[in-house]
Design a protein around this motif. Structure first.
Motif, PDB file in Angstrom:
ATOM      1  N   THR A  65       1.283  33.607  50.632  1.00 45.90           N
ATOM      2  CA  THR A  65       1.237  33.490  49.179  1.00 45.90           C
ATOM      3  C   THR A  65       2.564  32.959  48.625  1.00 45.90           C
ATOM      4  O   THR A  65       3.551  32.813  49.341  1.00 45.90           O
ATOM      5  N   VAL A  66       2.557  32.678  47.332  1.00 47.88           N
ATOM      6  CA  VAL A  66       3.751  32.185  46.642  1.00 47.88           C
ATOM      7  C   VAL A  66       4.937  33.117  46.911  1.00 47.88           C
ATOM      8  O   VAL A  66       4.817  34.346  46.877  1.00 47.88           O
ATOM      9  N   VAL A 114      -2.541  23.273  57.222  1.00 49.88           N
ATOM     10  CA  VAL A 114      -3.200  24.187  56.295  1.00 49.88           C
ATOM     11  C   VAL A 114      -4.693  24.216  56.631  1.00 49.88           C
ATOM     12  O   VAL A 114      -5.350  23.171  56.669  1.00 49.88           O
ATOM     13  N   THR A 115      -5.231  25.417  56.868  1.00 48.79           N
ATOM     14  CA  THR A 115      -6.643  25.511  57.233  1.00 48.79           C
ATOM     15  C   THR A 115      -7.569  25.282  56.044  1.00 48.79           C
ATOM     16  O   THR A 115      -8.689  24.790  56.215  1.00 48.79           O
ATOM     17  N   HIS A 116      -7.116  25.641  54.837  1.00 53.36           N
ATOM     18  CA  HIS A 116      -7.874  25.350  53.613  1.00 53.36           C
ATOM     19  C   HIS A 116      -6.973  25.655  52.425  1.00 53.36           C
ATOM     20  O   HIS A 116      -5.877  26.199  52.579  1.00 53.36           O
ATOM     21  N   ALA A 117      -7.451  25.338  51.228  1.00 59.03           N
ATOM     22  CA  ALA A 117      -6.559  25.254  50.073  1.00 59.03           C
ATOM     23  C   ALA A 117      -6.425  26.532  49.253  1.00 59.03           C
ATOM     24  O   ALA A 117      -5.836  26.491  48.182  1.00 59.03           O
ATOM     25  N   HIS A 118      -6.935  27.663  49.711  1.00 59.77           N
ATOM     26  CA  HIS A 118      -6.803  28.884  48.917  1.00 59.77           C
ATOM     27  C   HIS A 118      -5.356  29.346  48.847  1.00 59.77           C
ATOM     28  O   HIS A 118      -4.558  29.110  49.757  1.00 59.77           O
ATOM     29  N   GLN A 119      -5.038  30.066  47.766  1.00 60.34           N
ATOM     30  CA  GLN A 119      -3.636  30.344  47.461  1.00 60.34           C
ATOM     31  C   GLN A 119      -2.967  31.292  48.447  1.00 60.34           C
ATOM     32  O   GLN A 119      -1.727  31.320  48.539  1.00 60.34           O
ATOM     33  N   ASP A 120      -3.732  32.079  49.211  1.00 60.56           N
ATOM     34  CA  ASP A 120      -3.104  32.917  50.227  1.00 60.56           C
ATOM     35  C   ASP A 120      -2.796  32.135  51.500  1.00 60.56           C
ATOM     36  O   ASP A 120      -2.179  32.671  52.425  1.00 60.56           O
ATOM     37  N   HIS A 121      -3.191  30.873  51.532  1.00 58.88           N
ATOM     38  CA  HIS A 121      -2.892  30.009  52.674  1.00 58.88           C
ATOM     39  C   HIS A 121      -1.933  28.878  52.305  1.00 58.88           C
ATOM     40  O   HIS A 121      -1.282  28.324  53.183  1.00 58.88           O
ATOM     41  N   THR A 122      -1.851  28.549  51.034  1.00 59.03           N
ATOM     42  CA  THR A 122      -1.010  27.428  50.587  1.00 59.03           C
ATOM     43  C   THR A 122       0.072  27.843  49.593  1.00 59.03           C
ATOM     44  O   THR A 122       0.804  26.995  49.091  1.00 59.03           O
ATOM     45  N   GLY A 123       0.188  29.148  49.317  1.00 60.01           N
ATOM     46  CA  GLY A 123       1.089  29.590  48.248  1.00 60.01           C
ATOM     47  C   GLY A 123       2.526  29.159  48.432  1.00 60.01           C
ATOM     48  O   GLY A 123       3.202  28.795  47.475  1.00 60.01           O
ATOM     49  N   ALA A 124       3.016  29.204  49.682  1.00 57.96           N
ATOM     50  CA  ALA A 124       4.419  28.856  49.936  1.00 57.96           C
ATOM     51  C   ALA A 124       4.578  27.431  50.443  1.00 57.96           C
ATOM     52  O   ALA A 124       5.686  27.046  50.840  1.00 57.96           O
ATOM     53  N   PRO A 172      -7.199  42.152  43.182  1.00 58.81           N
ATOM     54  CA  PRO A 172      -6.105  41.774  42.281  1.00 58.81           C
ATOM     55  C   PRO A 172      -5.863  40.268  42.383  1.00 58.81           C
ATOM     56  O   PRO A 172      -5.901  39.708  43.480  1.00 58.81           O
ATOM     57  N   PRO A 173      -5.636  39.602  41.262  1.00 58.56           N
ATOM     58  CA  PRO A 173      -5.437  38.155  41.315  1.00 58.56           C
ATOM     59  C   PRO A 173      -4.137  37.796  42.025  1.00 58.56           C
ATOM     60  O   PRO A 173      -3.131  38.497  41.903  1.00 58.56           O
ATOM     61  N   LEU A 174      -4.180  36.708  42.780  1.00 61.46           N
ATOM     62  CA  LEU A 174      -2.987  36.181  43.436  1.00 61.46           C
ATOM     63  C   LEU A 174      -2.388  35.072  42.577  1.00 61.46           C
ATOM     64  O   LEU A 174      -3.115  34.376  41.866  1.00 61.46           O
ATOM     65  N   PRO A 175      -1.076  34.886  42.630  1.00 63.53           N
ATOM     66  CA  PRO A 175      -0.481  33.779  41.867  1.00 63.53           C
ATOM     67  C   PRO A 175      -0.989  32.454  42.386  1.00 63.53           C
ATOM     68  O   PRO A 175      -1.166  32.272  43.600  1.00 63.53           O
TER      69      PRO A 175
END
Length: 237
Positions: free
Chosen positions: A37-38, A63-73, A122-125
């Protein structure tokens, strides 16, 4: 974040939400699969330093896919400089670059608990837009781990990919599968469940010994058998 050594070449980076993985080749060049994540960039850099290496030895991020827990950083890591190449499937690249939004999951075939889990998380940034240097397709081969095969596993997202290293027998599943509380299962929150199930079967047929999941504990033996008998939760009647 905690770093877990799975083998002399493979490390799991354990986050509160999801995991990333580091692969270390014999020349000490590094490949990062997903980014957390970010705000995870510095923790990843510290993990690399803890191996006696430097962030400048990171050569590629896949990157396996574009969700924010995989691309946040991803944007943080891409800004490290050096020779790092960022890679993702061609269908995920516009989402990572911030050019189009991600599709919402579809729950019409999913059990009720899956929808409830999604609605109460809970929402992720959101992940900041980041560059993609190379757009991937099913069947591409990447220059690490003795030749890493890109495996298209659509269903969780349209452009989800897994990575398979035939030599060491390692598969990185992304969110096509999970291994939570001792249960290997179909990944949740899919945009096309039928395609996700077909992708899970595709992963099982690879014959991998080790499976590294985006969520849950990795399997360091018997991965193919576990994927073949993975749970596919059904909608309650």
């Amino acid at each position: 974040m905690r770093t877990v050594e799975l083998s002399l070449s493979l490390y799991q980076l354990r986050f509160d939400v999801g995991h990333a993985y580091l692969w270390r080749d014999a020349d000490d060049s590094l490949t990062l699969i997903d980014t957390g994540t970010v705000g995870s960039g510095e923790a990843i850099a510290e993990s690399i330093r803890g191996l006696g290496l430097g962030p400048e030895q990171l050569r590629r991020v896949v990157v396996t896919h574009a969700h924010q827990d995989h691309t946040g950083a991803l944007a943080e890591i891409a800004a490290w400089g050096g020779e790092v190449t960022v890679m993702a499937h061609r269908l995920e690249a516009p989402l990572i670059r911030g050019e189009s939004p991600a599709a919402e999951p579809v729950f019409d075939q999913s059990p009720d608990w899956e929808r409830a889990l999604y609605e109460n998380m809970p929402p992720l940034p959101p992940a900041p837009p980041a560059r993609v240097d190379r757009e991937l397709a099913d069947g591409d081969v990447l220059d690490f781990g003795g030749g890493a095969q890109v495996i298209g596993v659509p269903g969780h997202t349209d452009g989800s990919i897994a990575l398979y290293l035939p030599g060491p027998g390692v598969v990185f599943t992304g969110d096509a599968a999970a291994n939570v509380e001792g249960r290997t299962m179909l990944g949740v929150f899919n945009v096309a469940r039928d395609r996700a199930v077909a992708s899970l079967r595709k992963l099982a047929d690879l014959g991998a010994e080790t499976a590294c999941f985006g969520h849950g504990e990795p399997l360091t033996r018997g991965a193919s058998a576990a994927l073949r008998t993975a749970e596919i939760p059904v909608r309650e009647s």
